[in-house]
Structures are given as C-alpha cells and as structure tokens.
Write a protein that holds these residues in place. Structure first.
Motif, PDB file in Angstrom:
ATOM      1  N   SER A  47       9.210  12.461  63.114  1.00  0.00           N
ATOM      2  CA  SER A  47       9.389  11.184  62.433  1.00  0.00           C
ATOM      3  C   SER A  47      10.374  11.419  61.291  1.00  0.00           C
ATOM      4  O   SER A  47      10.602  12.569  60.880  1.00  0.00           O
ATOM      5  N   LEU A  48      10.929  10.362  60.781  1.00  0.00           N
ATOM      6  CA  LEU A  48      11.858  10.490  59.661  1.00  0.00           C
ATOM      7  C   LEU A  48      11.142  11.112  58.464  1.00  0.00           C
ATOM      8  O   LEU A  48      11.691  11.982  57.783  1.00  0.00           O
ATOM      9  N   GLU A  49       9.909  10.695  58.223  1.00  0.00           N
ATOM     10  CA  GLU A  49       9.138  11.244  57.113  1.00  0.00           C
ATOM     11  C   GLU A  49       8.936  12.752  57.266  1.00  0.00           C
ATOM     12  O   GLU A  49       9.143  13.514  56.312  1.00  0.00           O
ATOM     13  N   LEU A  50       8.561  13.196  58.460  1.00  0.00           N
ATOM     14  CA  LEU A  50       8.352  14.627  58.678  1.00  0.00           C
ATOM     15  C   LEU A  50       9.665  15.397  58.540  1.00  0.00           C
ATOM     16  O   LEU A  50       9.701  16.484  57.963  1.00  0.00           O
ATOM     17  N   ALA A  51      10.740  14.839  59.042  1.00  0.00           N
ATOM     18  CA  ALA A  51      12.043  15.497  58.911  1.00  0.00           C
ATOM     19  C   ALA A  51      12.393  15.711  57.435  1.00  0.00           C
ATOM     20  O   ALA A  51      12.840  16.793  57.047  1.00  0.00           O
ATOM     21  N   PHE A  52      12.153  14.699  56.612  1.00  0.00           N
ATOM     22  CA  PHE A  52      12.413  14.844  55.175  1.00  0.00           C
ATOM     23  C   PHE A  52      11.492  15.880  54.545  1.00  0.00           C
ATOM     24  O   PHE A  52      11.921  16.679  53.712  1.00  0.00           O
ATOM     25  N   ARG A  53      10.217  15.893  54.932  1.00  0.00           N
ATOM     26  CA  ARG A  53       9.287  16.886  54.366  1.00  0.00           C
ATOM     27  C   ARG A  53       9.708  18.299  54.731  1.00  0.00           C
ATOM     28  O   ARG A  53       9.617  19.216  53.894  1.00  0.00           O
TER      29      ARG A  53
END
Length: 75
Positions: A47-53
């Motif tokens: 997910s975009l959120e996981l990629a950023f994390r």
C-alpha cells in the motif's frame, strides 16, 4: 495488464543498514516477515502507506526504495 511493474530495493537497503533482518524490518514497519519476503520477491505491491513506512525506516525518499517499470539500475 501483465506482471507487477512495481519493484523495490528493500533487500539492498536492509543489507546496507547493518544487515537488518526481514523480521527487524517487519517489526519496524508493523507487518509480518512474510510480507517483507513477498515484497522482496516482487509477489506483492505495498500500500502507499506501507511503502512510505518502509522508506522512512531507511531514512530515504520513497523513490530510492520503490520504482515503477523497468528501472532496476540502482540494485
């Protein structure tokens, strides 16, 4: 549409961060080790959120960890 075109350099970044294990990265970003394995193999797009994390875990911009298309030169 074909094969997943989102790739990553997670394994390289783990190695360059004191040989961080898949489990250590998973714990740091709040997922399972199996998720990290699937990401590294290219079997799963985060997910975009996981990629950023994940990028934040390595303290680098998102584009240094993930790429779209055939851009595999940074490995």
């Amino acid at each position: 549409m074909g094969k997943n075109l989102v790739g990553n350099h997670i394994r390289k970044f783990r190695f360059n961060h004191n040989e961080m294990t898949q489990q250590q990265l998973a714990d740091k970003v709040g997922v399972t080790r199996q998720t990290i394995v699937a990401l590294e193999k290219g079997n799963y797009s985060p997910s975009l959120e996981l990629a950023f994390r994940i990028a934040q875990a390595f303290k680098v911009p998102l584009e240094e960890v993930f790429f779209y298309g055939e851009n595999r030169e940074k490995s």
